[in-house]
Enzyme design. Structure first.
Site, PDB file in Angstrom:
ATOM      1  CG  ASP A 222      -1.978   0.877   1.214  1.00  0.00           C
ATOM      2  OD1 ASP A 222      -3.027   0.847   0.577  1.00  0.00           O
ATOM      3  OD2 ASP A 222      -2.016   2.009   2.146  1.00  0.00           O
ATOM      4  CD  GLU A 283      -2.346   2.322  -3.465  1.00  0.00           C
ATOM      5  OE1 GLU A 283      -3.502   2.656  -3.747  1.00  0.00           O
ATOM      6  OE2 GLU A 283      -1.864   2.519  -2.445  1.00  0.00           O
TER       7      GLU A 283
HETATM    8  O1  TEU Z   1      -4.931   4.253  -1.157  1.00  0.00           O
HETATM    9  C1  TEU Z   1      -3.960   5.325  -1.728  1.00  0.00           C
HETATM   10  C2  TEU Z   1      -4.421   6.442  -2.493  1.00  0.00           C
HETATM   11  O2  TEU Z   1      -5.028   7.212  -2.022  1.00  0.00           O
HETATM   12  C3  TEU Z   1      -4.565   6.139  -3.850  1.00  0.00           C
HETATM   13  O3  TEU Z   1      -4.872   4.796  -4.467  1.00  0.00           O
HETATM   14  C4  TEU Z   1      -5.143   7.130  -4.964  1.00  0.00           C
HETATM   15  O4  TEU Z   1      -6.291   6.662  -5.118  1.00  0.00           O
HETATM   16  C5  TEU Z   1      -4.451   7.421  -6.050  1.00  0.00           C
HETATM   17  O5  TEU Z   1      -2.939   7.642  -5.830  1.00  0.00           O
HETATM   18  C6  TEU Z   1      -4.789   8.420  -6.760  1.00  0.00           C
HETATM   19  O6  TEU Z   1      -4.684   9.503  -6.565  1.00  0.00           O
HETATM   20  C7  TEU Z   1      -4.584   3.359  -0.413  1.00  0.00           C
HETATM   21  C8  TEU Z   1      -5.589   2.480  -0.306  1.00  0.00           C
HETATM   22  O7  TEU Z   1      -5.934   1.660  -1.602  1.00  0.00           O
HETATM   23  C9  TEU Z   1      -6.700   3.121   0.068  1.00  0.00           C
HETATM   24  O8  TEU Z   1      -7.964   2.289   0.295  1.00  0.00           O
HETATM   25  C10 TEU Z   1      -6.322   3.553   1.552  1.00  0.00           C
HETATM   26  O9  TEU Z   1      -7.367   4.509   2.287  1.00  0.00           O
HETATM   27  C11 TEU Z   1      -4.978   4.384   1.657  1.00  0.00           C
HETATM   28  O10 TEU Z   1      -4.078   3.860   0.672  1.00  0.00           O
HETATM   29  C12 TEU Z   1      -4.517   4.392   2.879  1.00  0.00           C
HETATM   30  O11 TEU Z   1      -3.963   3.388   3.253  1.00  0.00           O
END
Ligand code: TEU
Length: 555
Positions: A222, A283
């Site tokens: 994450d 991610e």
């Molecule tokens: O999400 C991180 C997040 O904010 C990104 O996926 C964002 O949508 C993308 O960069 C677009 O700008 C992760 C998790 O997937 C999310 O569910 C959590 O809330 C977050 O981290 C915090 O752990």
């Protein structure tokens, strides 16, 4: 050794499954509830593993299962705030239940990928409870604590820099017990760990070892590019033009993407590579394809979300695909993502008034034929749509936090419980579901679509099994035939032993694709409109109906 670990990675799993195969994302709260408390659980997942892969074309035939967080969590970010990394939240089951998932998944040739949320913990994690009250104890430096920089005119302590939380408000929260601020990139209930502290790094690598020993085949990391922050915590420069969110009015040069990550990633990968056939995917937090490509390592995948941001328009999609291909080049392996637990679902986001099933099928064609490892989000295989969640029922923290500002990000909408059948509550639960069911669950469900050869589910199954037998679709190169002109996307995927051509139109009218100069005799493999080969292939061209997507093999 647990039983699951002894069974080891499934024999059927090739060592490069993560490159050739398809990963299916399960949001555990919403997949299947086995005990009637309204919340999905591990036993529910086990009960539905045959849907993922039972070894026959009557299942999806996916290669891996990624579970969104299953750890104990007070739920301020619905699981992405972890209170204990080496345990299972009782709402989902137990460690024994987890071992069963590994055993049962491996038995079906499905790899198991866990979601590791290591940028931050829950504010109720024992590490933070120790850290927030004691400047000298063993956990004192496990989080990012700083003294105030003077006082505001009102006499309040002033935070150390201008960083803001992605979920709104400042990234610093004052802790009276310590007389210091702590940093949180997300909610105040999600304090960021201090990855520069060797003990934090060691503890987290121990967590990785713990799950590997239980037979896990891979991890999603994450927001992994946010682990390290600038050592001097310099303020971010302003960004012009900004946006209405404070986050968008800064250039995030100091609160993420620091060079120290490369070394940590290498150490983490060495651990994961202790056995062959394991994968990891990072991610990318707020970044573009070029940034994503910069983090791709030989066996480490990176999410690139550029495609998610595109409307269902051939020219826009073509531009995004070009950007990806240019950024990753022939030597790095991309991922393909059209949805996840944070984003509106394709069948809602892309359809915009058009027939949802048509668009869902064509979107699946894109997801499963582009170059890269596809990630299929649960529910998309039946064209599940976003749900409308009334204000008083909203669970998602950022959605609640911004009230009364416009809802910029209500993720409840894409987390509807999975409808399995026409039974009450879609057969998801015998109790009251934690989020409301999609209103069309009585007709749009797995059982109904399994019985219908033209359904979105039947299309997914056929396409996934075709993909599973196609070297070109799994590992082939990518080459355009038509890059978005006149509403058409057409491209080749080519491997030494096989050539495949995908063509689709995003427009609401028929289109043709000229095959002049294309080598080989085209044979139709699949049409999203159920067209015959005679209808699709004629006189050196491909005929597409409105919004149709077709897959051809060139013999
Ligand atoms: O999400 C991180 C997040 O904010 C990104 O996926 C964002 O949508 C993308 O960069 C677009 O700008 C992760 C998790 O997937 C999310 O569910 C959590 O809330 C977050 O981290 C915090 O752990």
């Amino acid at each position: 050794m647990t039983e699951a670990a002894e069974t080891g990675p499934p024999a059927a799993l090739r060592h490069d499954w993560w490159r050739r195969g398809v990963v299916y994302q399960v949001y555990p709260r919403s997949f299947a509830d086995s005990d009637g408390d309204g919340v999905g659980d591990l036993a529910g997942i086990v009960a539905h593993l045959d849907h993922l892969n039972d070894g026959t074309p009557g299942s999806l035939g996916v290669d891996a299962l990624w579970l969104s967080p299953i750890y104990p969590s007070p739920g301020f970010d619905v699981g992405y705030d972890v209170a204990d990394y080496v345990s299972v939240d009782p709402v989902f089951g137990s460690l024994g239940g987890f071992d069963r998932i590994v055993t049962e998944a491996h038995r079906r040739g499905i790899a198991v990928v866990l979601d590791l949320v290591m940028n931050h913990t829950s504010h109720l994690h024992a590490w933070f409870l120790g850290s927030r009250t004691d400047r000298h104890g063993p956990y004192a430096d496990w989080y990012i604590w700083r003294d105030p920089v003077g006082r505001t005119r009102r006499g309040r302590p002033r935070p150390p820099n201008n960083w803001v939380s992605f979920f709104g408000g400042p990234a610093w929260t004052w802790e009276p017990a310590r007389g210091q601020f702590y940093l949180h990139t997300f909610l105040p209930q999600q304090p960021d760990l201090n990855w520069r502290h060797p003990a934090v790094r060691a503890a987290m690598l121990d967590v990785v070892r713990f799950w590997l020993a239980r037979g896990v085949d891979g991890f999603r990391l994450d927001v992994f590019n946010a682990f390290f922050k600038d050592a001097a915590l310099r303020s971010n420069p302003r960004r012009f033009p900004g946006g209405w969110r404070a986050w968008d009015r800064q250039r995030h040069v100091y609160d993420k993407d620091q060079p120290e990550m490369a070394d940590l990633l290498a150490e983490f990968r060495a651990l994961v590579d202790g056995a062959p056939g394991r994968m990891s995917v990072g991610e990318l937090f707020a970044g573009d394809p070029r940034e994503a490509a910069g983090y791709a390592a030989p066996r480490h995948l990176i999410f690139d979300f550029r495609l998610i941001g595109q409307p269902w328009r051939a020219d826009r999609l073509a531009r995004a695909i070009d950007e990806r291909e240019a950024a990753f080049g022939p030597d790095r392996w991309p991922t393909v993502v059209l949805s996840n637990h944070d984003q509106p679902r394709p069948s809602t986001r892309l359809a915009r008034g058009a027939d949802r099933d048509h668009v869902a099928k064509a979107a699946a064609m894109l997801l499963l034929t582009l170059r890269g490892t596809p990630f299929l989000y649960y529910g998309d295989e039946i064209g599940l749509g976003d749900i409308h969640v009334p204000r008083r029922e909203i669970v998602d923290p950022p959605a609640r936090r911004y009230w009364p500002l416009p809802l910029w990000w209500n993720r409840d909408q894409c987390r509807a419980p999975m409808p399995w059948s026409a039974a009450p509550n879609g057969g998801f639960t015998t109790g009251r579901p934690w989020l409301r069911m999609a209103p069309d669950a009585p007709t749009r469900n797995v059982a109904a679509q399994a019985a219908d050869a033209d359904s979105v589910l039947s299309f997914h199954r056929r396409l996934l099994w075709l993909r599973g037998a196609s070297a070109a679709l799994q590992t082939g190169t990518f080459r355009w035939l038509v890059a978005g002109e006149r509403g058409v996307l057409a491209y080749f995927r080519e491997a030494p032993e096989e050539r495949v051509l995908m063509a689709l139109t995003t427009e609401d009218r028929a289109a043709t694709v000229d095959l002049g100069g294309v080598q080989g005799r085209p044979r139709l493999l699949l049409s999203s409109a159920g067209s015959s080969e005679e209808r699709v292939i004629a006189e050196g061209r491909v005929n597409l109906r409105a919004r149709e997507a077709v897959l051809l093999r060139l013999e």
